[in-house]
Design an enzyme around this catalytic site. Structure first.
Site, short mmCIF file in Angstrom:
data_model
loop_
_atom_site.label_atom_id
_atom_site.label_comp_id
_atom_site.label_asym_id
_atom_site.label_seq_id
_atom_site.Cartn_x
_atom_site.Cartn_y
_atom_site.Cartn_z
N LYS A 74 45.81 37.82 47.42
CA LYS A 74 45.42 38.68 45.92
C LYS A 74 46.43 38.60 44.94
CE LYS A 74 44.84 42.98 47.09
NZ LYS A 74 46.34 42.85 47.03
N THR A 76 48.65 36.24 44.80
CA THR A 76 48.95 34.97 44.26
C THR A 76 47.98 34.81 43.15
OG1 THR A 76 49.54 34.39 46.70
CG2 THR A 76 48.67 32.71 45.17
N ARG A 97 53.07 45.04 41.66
CA ARG A 97 53.92 46.15 42.01
C ARG A 97 55.02 45.38 42.61
NH1 ARG A 97 50.18 48.04 46.56
NH2 ARG A 97 49.51 45.86 46.43
N LYS A 108 53.73 41.93 57.05
CA LYS A 108 53.12 41.40 56.02
C LYS A 108 53.81 40.45 55.06
CE LYS A 108 50.59 43.51 51.98
NZ LYS A 108 51.48 42.99 50.76
N ALA A 276 48.45 50.98 49.18
CA ALA A 276 47.16 51.34 48.85
C ALA A 276 46.63 51.99 49.88
CB ALA A 276 46.01 50.24 48.41
N PHE A 304 45.39 45.96 48.76
CA PHE A 304 44.66 45.89 49.93
C PHE A 304 43.00 45.53 49.23
CE2 PHE A 304 47.93 48.31 52.37
CZ PHE A 304 48.30 47.29 53.03
N PHE A 384 41.77 27.10 50.67
CA PHE A 384 42.32 26.54 51.81
C PHE A 384 42.16 25.21 51.97
CE2 PHE A 384 43.62 30.86 52.23
CZ PHE A 384 44.77 30.99 53.21
N TRP A 412 47.16 28.15 44.47
CA TRP A 412 48.35 27.95 45.24
C TRP A 412 48.95 26.87 45.39
CZ3 TRP A 412 49.60 25.11 49.53
CH2 TRP A 412 50.58 25.58 50.32
#
Length: 559
Positions: A74, A76, A97, A108, A276, A304, A384, A412
């Site tokens: 998210k 990214t 954030r 994480k 969150a 999240f 991916f 990415w």
């Protein structure tokens, strides 16, 4: 085949520009920046105040499906979309954030993006950065110290030590501190009482800093914190023990938004960091408002999945700050959708269209939920290399049947060049006038009814249960004038339910509210459900075991 560089290797190779140059692109004069070295700075309050008459840009929310161990990306995508909008000629600013040290050294990882869609300096942002979290921790614990000190020196406010609700915090995962007994060791150490620690990102001070509009509002909100209750059951506020002004002093610099840049030298505000799952999960209001005055587009994220982050972004942040989002992006990956369809993590690289289609129910639920707030939606498929053409087509077809475009994004690996199509679609939605934002529930409803609305309309629960003590507490707060506050549900991020193992789109489950906490200064009521913890623990093998300084003095192992 060349080895794929790690996120930290890519970030270390960034060709960063002086932060004054990044600020100048937004029209921020050098004397309005307080530099923290070469590549980061805080934006001064006087300059921010001077922007008040400017029109706002368009606000874009990036949210996601429920997270899985397969990863969604998210942050990214938020960074990549900001770069993509700038690439197609829009003046875009990113607002995300600040990461917490707990997850960085736990499971994480950090929250600076990944691959070629990152904010830099990545190591600083994921570690101590500009010291905001330390200031929040200090301000929170100053209040805790002043409460116990007040009781020790005569307790003029008649505080019932059994009903002190203000705990302490630290920015680290440490399960041993969840419940503890303080003030042991004799008369000189005070009156023993049961207490505990939360993680800093769960602190009400963090929420207040992220929702306050300026220093005056910050001080008022800090004074409104309820720290406990007297023997006659009346609330004791932080202002009653004269802590709020000193707390404001500690937070003076932390209130100023942090300006950094992306790998492509586009401006980004990184400020505030409530989780969150246990808090409201959004970057600061002051950073978002400042960005809206400086850019034509502001891309921000909510933590999240959309059931937590987006709901709180809409029902708490937007409601309280008067923000009106113009479009939302829901991030999904083929791998995560297959996991929602029942595939084990070890088998995710093999094509499985059938499982993917089952897992798409999670995506469909989030699309429908975001639309309930009157915000148009587009799906970003974070690519991916293991994704197959058949799987990508299946996601696109599913989204189309649910009235949304799903766009393959390669940011990415390719940076802004890999996300241009999504950027164009976001502009189309934002300029199309489709957004008719409204919160999920009105202010005037009873607190428990608000919880039930979130549980039924967003989580698709069949029932909300709670103990009599929870219901009595909510009624007491309503009688004390807090009934108009919104709800912040503390719930597992991994499922629409309170069971983290129940993936997909469950229906008819039970949401049990085991505890409620009043955040009077922040302006919401926290409803704690399931087994969610406000102080996480470290995993069996924490990331900290892989983080070290190499022979050249560079950090390794951050991600």
């Amino acid at each position: 085949m060349a080895a794929v560089k790690s996120d930290i290797e890519i970030a270390r190779a960034a060709k960063k520009k002086p932060i004054a140059e990044i600020g100048a692109r937004l029209g921020i004069p050098a004397d309005a920046l307080a530099p923290y070295g070469y590549d980061k700075a805080k934006v001064g309050a006087d300059f921010i105040t001077s922007l008040s008459d400017r029109p706002d840009g368009k606000l874009i929310l990036v949210t996601a499906i429920n997270p899985t161990p397969a990863g969604e990306g998210k942050t990214t995508t938020t960074v990549g979309l900001g770069d993509g909008l700038n690439r197609i000629g829009k003046k875009a600013v990113i607002c995300v954030r600040e990461p917490s040290l707990g997850p960085c050294f736990g499971t994480k990882g950090g929250a600076a993006g990944g691959g070629y869609a990152q904010v830099v300096p990545m190591e600083d942002i994921n570690l101590h950065f500009t010291g905001d979290f330390h200031a929040i921790t200090a301000a929170h614990n100053l209040l805790a110290a002043m409460i116990d000190n007040h009781v020790y020196w005569g307790n003029a406010e008649n505080i019932d030590v059994r009903r002190i609700t203000w705990r302490r915090v630290m920015d680290m995962n440490d399960r041993a501190l969840r419940q503890m007994v303080a003030s042991l060791g004799g008369v000189a150490n005070g009156f023993p009482r049961e207490s505990g620690f939360d993680i800093t990102v769960a602190s009400e001070v963090m929420a207040i800093l992220c929702l306050a509009s300026d220093l005056n509002d910050l001080e008022r909100r800090l004074g409104d914190i309820v720290v406990g209750y007297r023997f006659d059951r009346t609330p004791v506020f932080a202002r009653d023990i004269k802590a709020h002004r000193a707390m404001t002093v500690l937070l003076k610099d932390a209130m100023q938004p942090n300006l950094v840049q992306t790998l492509e030298n586009n401006p980004a505000f990184v400020h505030g960091g409530p989780f969150a799952n246990i808090a409201h999960g959004c970057n600061s209001v002051i950073a978002t408002r400042t960005a809206l005055k400086l850019g034509d587009y502001v891309v921000t994220e909510a933590g999240f999945g959309a059931d937590l982050g987006a709901e709180k972004f809409f029902d708490i942040k937007c409601r309280k700050a008067g923000l009106k989002p113009h479009a939302a992006v829901i991030v999904a990956t083929v791998r995560a959708l297959k996991m929602n369809g029942g595939v084990r993590k070890d088998d995710l690289s093999a094509e499985n269209v059938e499982a993917l289609q089952r897992g798409c129910a999670n995506l469909g639920r989030h699309i429908a939920n975001v639309r309930k707030f009157g915000v148009p939606v587009v799906v970003a498929i974070n690519h991916f290399t293991s994704d197959t053409d058949a799987e990508i087509s299946a996601v696109k077809d599913y989204a189309a049947r649910h009235g949304s475009d799903a766009i393959l994004c390669r940011h990415w690996a390719e940076g802004s060049a890999g996300i241009e199509e999504l950027a164009e679609k976001v502009v189309e939605l934002a300029e199309g006038g489709q957004a008719k934002f409204q919160p999920l529930y009105p202010d005037h409803l009873p607190l428990m009814e608000k919880i039930e609305i979130i549980a039924s309309k967003i989580y698709h629960a069949g029932e909300v249960t709670s103990d009599r003590g929870v219901q009595d507490q909510l009624k007491t707060w309503e009688e004390q004038g807090y009934g108009d506050l919104p709800i912040c549900v503390a719930k597992t991020q991994y499922s629409f339910s309170t069971d983290p193992n129940l993936r997909g789109a469950p229906e008819g489950h039970v949401v049990h509210v085991r505890e409620v906490r009043l955040s009077a200064g922040a302006g919401f009521v926290v409803a704690i459900t399931g087994e969610i913890m406000t102080m996480p623990g470290l995993p069996r093998v924490p990331s900290a075991e892989r983080i070290f300084l190499n022979d050249e003095g560079f950090v390794e192992g951050l991600f």
